[in-house]
Design a protein around this motif. Structure first.
Motif, short mmCIF file in Angstrom:
data_model
loop_
_atom_site.label_atom_id
_atom_site.label_comp_id
_atom_site.label_asym_id
_atom_site.label_seq_id
_atom_site.Cartn_x
_atom_site.Cartn_y
_atom_site.Cartn_z
N VAL A 93 2.97 29.39 -9.62
CA VAL A 93 2.08 29.47 -8.46
C VAL A 93 2.91 29.71 -7.20
O VAL A 93 2.64 30.61 -6.39
N VAL A 94 3.98 28.93 -7.05
CA VAL A 94 4.84 29.06 -5.87
C VAL A 94 5.48 30.45 -5.83
O VAL A 94 5.54 31.10 -4.79
N THR A 95 5.96 30.93 -6.98
CA THR A 95 6.61 32.24 -7.03
C THR A 95 5.65 33.34 -6.61
O THR A 95 5.98 34.22 -5.80
N GLN A 96 4.43 33.29 -7.16
CA GLN A 96 3.42 34.31 -6.83
C GLN A 96 3.06 34.26 -5.37
O GLN A 96 2.94 35.29 -4.69
N ARG A 97 2.86 33.07 -4.86
CA ARG A 97 2.38 32.94 -3.48
C ARG A 97 3.50 33.30 -2.47
O ARG A 97 3.24 33.94 -1.46
N LYS A 98 4.74 32.93 -2.80
CA LYS A 98 5.86 33.32 -1.93
C LYS A 98 5.97 34.84 -1.87
O LYS A 98 6.18 35.42 -0.80
N ALA A 99 5.85 35.49 -3.03
CA ALA A 99 5.98 36.96 -3.07
C ALA A 99 4.86 37.61 -2.25
O ALA A 99 5.08 38.61 -1.56
N ALA A 100 3.67 37.01 -2.30
CA ALA A 100 2.54 37.56 -1.53
C ALA A 100 2.81 37.42 -0.03
O ALA A 100 2.53 38.32 0.77
N ILE A 101 3.40 36.28 0.38
CA ILE A 101 3.69 36.08 1.81
C ILE A 101 4.76 37.09 2.27
O ILE A 101 4.65 37.68 3.35
N ASP A 102 5.77 37.31 1.42
CA ASP A 102 6.80 38.31 1.76
C ASP A 102 6.16 39.69 1.91
O ASP A 102 6.51 40.46 2.80
N PHE A 103 5.21 40.01 1.01
CA PHE A 103 4.51 41.30 1.08
C PHE A 103 3.76 41.41 2.41
O PHE A 103 3.82 42.43 3.10
N ILE A 104 3.06 40.34 2.79
CA ILE A 104 2.29 40.37 4.05
C ILE A 104 3.25 40.56 5.24
O ILE A 104 2.99 41.34 6.15
N GLU A 105 4.38 39.88 5.17
CA GLU A 105 5.37 40.00 6.27
C GLU A 105 5.81 41.46 6.42
O GLU A 105 5.88 41.99 7.54
N LEU A 106 6.03 42.10 5.29
CA LEU A 106 6.46 43.50 5.30
C LEU A 106 5.38 44.38 5.96
O LEU A 106 5.68 45.26 6.76
N GLN A 107 4.12 44.13 5.62
CA GLN A 107 3.02 44.94 6.18
C GLN A 107 2.90 44.71 7.69
O GLN A 107 2.40 45.56 8.41
N CYS A 108 3.34 43.53 8.15
CA CYS A 108 3.15 43.19 9.57
C CYS A 108 4.26 43.75 10.46
O CYS A 108 4.17 43.67 11.68
N ARG A 109 5.29 44.32 9.85
CA ARG A 109 6.45 44.76 10.65
C ARG A 109 6.03 45.73 11.76
O ARG A 109 6.54 45.66 12.86
N ALA A 110 5.12 46.64 11.42
CA ALA A 110 4.72 47.64 12.43
C ALA A 110 3.40 47.25 13.09
O ALA A 110 2.69 48.12 13.60
N ASN A 111 3.03 45.98 13.02
CA ASN A 111 1.72 45.57 13.56
C ASN A 111 1.86 44.29 14.39
O ASN A 111 1.56 43.20 13.92
N PRO A 112 2.28 44.43 15.65
CA PRO A 112 2.48 43.23 16.48
C PRO A 112 1.20 42.44 16.69
O PRO A 112 1.23 41.22 16.89
N LEU A 113 0.03 43.11 16.59
CA LEU A 113 -1.23 42.38 16.81
C LEU A 113 -1.49 41.35 15.72
O LEU A 113 -2.26 40.41 15.91
N ALA A 114 -0.86 41.50 14.56
CA ALA A 114 -1.06 40.54 13.47
C ALA A 114 -0.31 39.23 13.74
O ALA A 114 -0.53 38.24 13.04
N VAL A 115 0.54 39.20 14.75
CA VAL A 115 1.28 38.01 15.18
C VAL A 115 1.84 37.21 13.99
O VAL A 115 1.70 35.98 13.94
N PHE A 116 2.50 37.89 13.06
CA PHE A 116 3.09 37.18 11.91
C PHE A 116 4.26 36.34 12.39
O PHE A 116 5.16 36.82 13.05
N THR A 117 4.26 35.06 12.06
CA THR A 117 5.31 34.14 12.51
C THR A 117 5.73 33.25 11.34
O THR A 117 4.87 32.66 10.69
N ARG A 118 7.01 33.15 11.10
CA ARG A 118 7.50 32.18 10.11
C ARG A 118 7.49 30.79 10.75
O ARG A 118 7.84 30.65 11.94
N CYS A 119 7.10 29.78 10.00
CA CYS A 119 7.00 28.43 10.58
C CYS A 119 6.99 27.41 9.44
O CYS A 119 6.78 27.77 8.29
N PRO A 120 7.19 26.13 9.75
CA PRO A 120 7.11 25.11 8.69
C PRO A 120 5.66 24.68 8.43
O PRO A 120 4.79 24.86 9.29
N LEU A 121 5.44 24.13 7.24
CA LEU A 121 4.18 23.42 6.96
C LEU A 121 4.50 21.93 7.02
O LEU A 121 5.44 21.47 6.35
N VAL A 122 3.75 21.19 7.81
CA VAL A 122 4.01 19.76 7.99
C VAL A 122 2.81 18.99 7.42
O VAL A 122 1.68 19.19 7.86
#
Ligand SMILES: Cc1cc2nc3c(=O)[nH]c(=O)nc-3n(C[C@H](O)[C@H](O)[C@H](O)COP(=O)(O)OP(=O)(O)OC[C@H]3O[C@@H](n4cnc5c(N)ncnc54)[C@H](O)[C@@H]3O)c2cc1C
Ligand code: FES
Length: 498
Positions: A93-122
């Motif tokens: 589950v963790v492997t799949q979900r991490k890969a999906a987040i990396d994919f989303i990050e890649l798509q956001c590179r040219a899209n500043p309006l998506a405001v993709f930000t790395r952050c912790p979960l608390v």
């Protein structure tokens, strides 16, 4: 009450034309949320002829009403997956979900309006009774190879912790509406045919034809990316359906910064900040309730009240609500089911990531690459021992509600005196119908019997809708479908009683 989300209010509009033809394609994706749009992009990039039909606007379903958090764990807890299944599945589950987040990050590179930000979960507790939950989650994440640590306090501006504070590093947040709009534009550029305001009104799964009011699509494959699949699917009997409430306030003086802040417990909230268009918001999303069996307005106001007390924010600017479908065993349902369609559902409140996992998995399968995780998530899996308790408890509640509904007579005397803004379930001429008088005095009367499988609908005063407690179909006062598995509208009645 206006229920526009902060995401939809602050993102650019999509603007795709309605379907106005009879067309053929390789793959039809029904639904323009994160699942359908991601799939359309991936399939168009594979060179396939893909059509996407969206009933409203891109993102107008749950995606544009979420909280925009992306995390490797799940909202029910990875510890829950590990205990229902085992540590190996939790790691998958963790492997799949991490890969999906990396994919989303890649798509956001040219899209500043998506405001993709790395952050912790608390994740933290405010009552001693919740300390164990925090510790179990920390252990499950550590066993799954995640970078997780304990702290003794939460950032300033959040309600204080009373016990351990778990910090999972390297998670992320985005503006989900801006994200899917840009993905849809890119999919269209890559050759996908995308149509908004094109609700599928008839679905012939045998001949793979979907019909809208103004056209039709004949497809080699149909993917139901509609959050809950339309029509009759066995997974409906295995899922529970809940609504959850969110409020975006103007941020107050204290700002905890970027992070996904989850506080456990009965009043627990999911809290995050958002900087958009030069403004700073604090967003609080609250406890969920089973669809159709609670007072939605009271639930939303309770979230607002608790958030105001503990966060001391500025004024509330946006309030909204959305629905989640929870599978019986903690994993989503992704793949082909008995109808021959591909479905993607059971995401709980984790579907920005699960929807991306589903789209990537389905695109890979359609390209002939078998995906072992998709086998595990097959809608036909039989795992009653992994989830029977929750489902049985919820089903007992649903059956009790239904029996009460059908034993309770309508309120004949109320109809003629129905005031603007009032609603009633009414018995008339041997039939039960659902009546609502709009603020301008117009009376709407529709059959109270849900067109999915015949349960009785309930009024939702906050969102001015008739909601079905069985599988979550929701209808406007005029009977048209808002969401859920129902395809047909509630039958309209001549309201001669007005
Ligand atoms: C309050 C709340 C907060 C959440 N927060 C998060 C979060 O922070 N992180 C996270 O990962 N997940 C979150 N989720 C879950 C996540 O938002 C959803 O699981 C995800 O958005 C589902 O995406 P989807 O594309 O599958 O469905 P949707 O976004 O609902 O898209 C389905 C689309 O299908 C369309 N449709 C339906 N019927 C038809 C039809 N007949 N014809 C044509 N189109 C049709 C709808 O209009 C809709 O746009 C949250 C959920 C809730 C309820
Ligand atoms: S949603 Fe299934 S009966 Fe109403």
């Amino acid at each position: 009450m206006d229920t526009t989300s902060v995401w939809r209010a602050t993102a650019p509009g999509p603007g795709f034309a309605m379907l106005q033809d009879d067309v053929q394609c390789d793959v039809l994706a029904v639904g323009g949320g994160i699942t359908g749009v991601t799939l359309a992009l991936l399939l168009a990039e594979q060179g396939r002829r893909v059509v996407l039909l969206e009933a409203g606007e891109i993102g107008s379903g749950t995606t544009g009403h979420s909280t925009g958090n992306l995390y490797a764990t799940t909202s029910q807890g990875l510890s829950e997956i590990a205990s229902r299944w085992d540590d190996d599945v939790a790691r998958e589950v963790v492997t799949q979900r991490k890969a999906a987040i990396d994919f989303i990050e890649l798509q956001c590179r040219a899209n500043p309006l998506a405001v993709f930000t790395r952050c912790p979960l608390v994740l933290y507790a405010r009552e001693a009774s919740d300390d164990r939950g925090v510790e179990e989650e920390r252990q499950a994440l550590a066993r799954a190879g995640c970078l997780v640590r304990l702290d003794d306090r939460v950032p300033a501006g959040l309600p204080a912790a009373r016990g351990p504070v778990m910090v999972l590093e390297d998670q992320a947040q985005l503006q989900p509406q801006a994200y899917v709009v840009e993905l849809a534009r890119r999919a269209a550029k890559a050759g996908a045919s995308i149509h908004e305001h094109s609700r599928v009104l008839d679905l012939d799964t045998r001949n793979r034809v979907a019909t809208t009011a103004t056209g039709s699509v004949k497809a080699g494959e149909i993917v139901l990316a509609t959050h809950s699949p339309k029509g009759f699917h066995l997974v409906h009997a295995e899922m529970t359906v809940h609504r959850e409430y969110a409020v975006a306030f103007e941020a107050g003086a204290q700002d905890p910064g970027a992070g996904i802040f989850w506080w456990l417990g009965e009043e627990g909230l999911s809290i995050r900040m958002l900087g958009q268009g030069g403004k700073r918001y604090v967003i609080a999303a609250g406890p969920e309730h089973k669809t159709g069996v609670h007072n939605a307005k009271a639930s939303l106001l309770a979230v607002e009240h608790v958030a105001t007390q503990v966060l001391q924010p500025g004024p509330p600017l946006y309030r909204w609500s959305a629905q989640n479908y929870r599978s019986h065993d903690g994993l989503p349902y992704i793949g082909r089911d008995h109808t021959g369609c591909l479905i993607a559902t059971g995401f709980s409140t984790d579907g920005l990531t699960w929807g991306t996992v589903a789209a990537r998995g389905i695109a890979a399968e359609l390209a002939g690459q078998a995906d072992p995780f998709l086998q595990r998530c097959s809608p036909g899996r039989f795992t009653p021992a992994k989830g029977a308790r929750t489902l049985a408890e919820e089903n007992v509640a649903t059956v009790r509600t239904l029996v009460e509904d059908w034993l309770t007579h309508g309120q004949q005397e109320q109809l003629s005196s129905l005031a603007p803004g009032d609603s009633a379930i009414v018995d008339s001429e041997g039939e039960t119908f659902a009546a609502y008088r709009a603020r301008d005095g117009e009376l709407f009367a529709v059959s109270a019997v849900c067109t999915h499988l015949g349960c009785k609908v309930r009024w939702n005063s906050m969102e001015t809708s008739w909601d079905c407690p069985c599988h979550g179909s929701r209808f406007r006062p005029d009977g048209t479908v808002i969401e859920g598995p129902a395809i047909a509208a509630l039958r309209r009645k001549q309201a001669q009683l007005g």
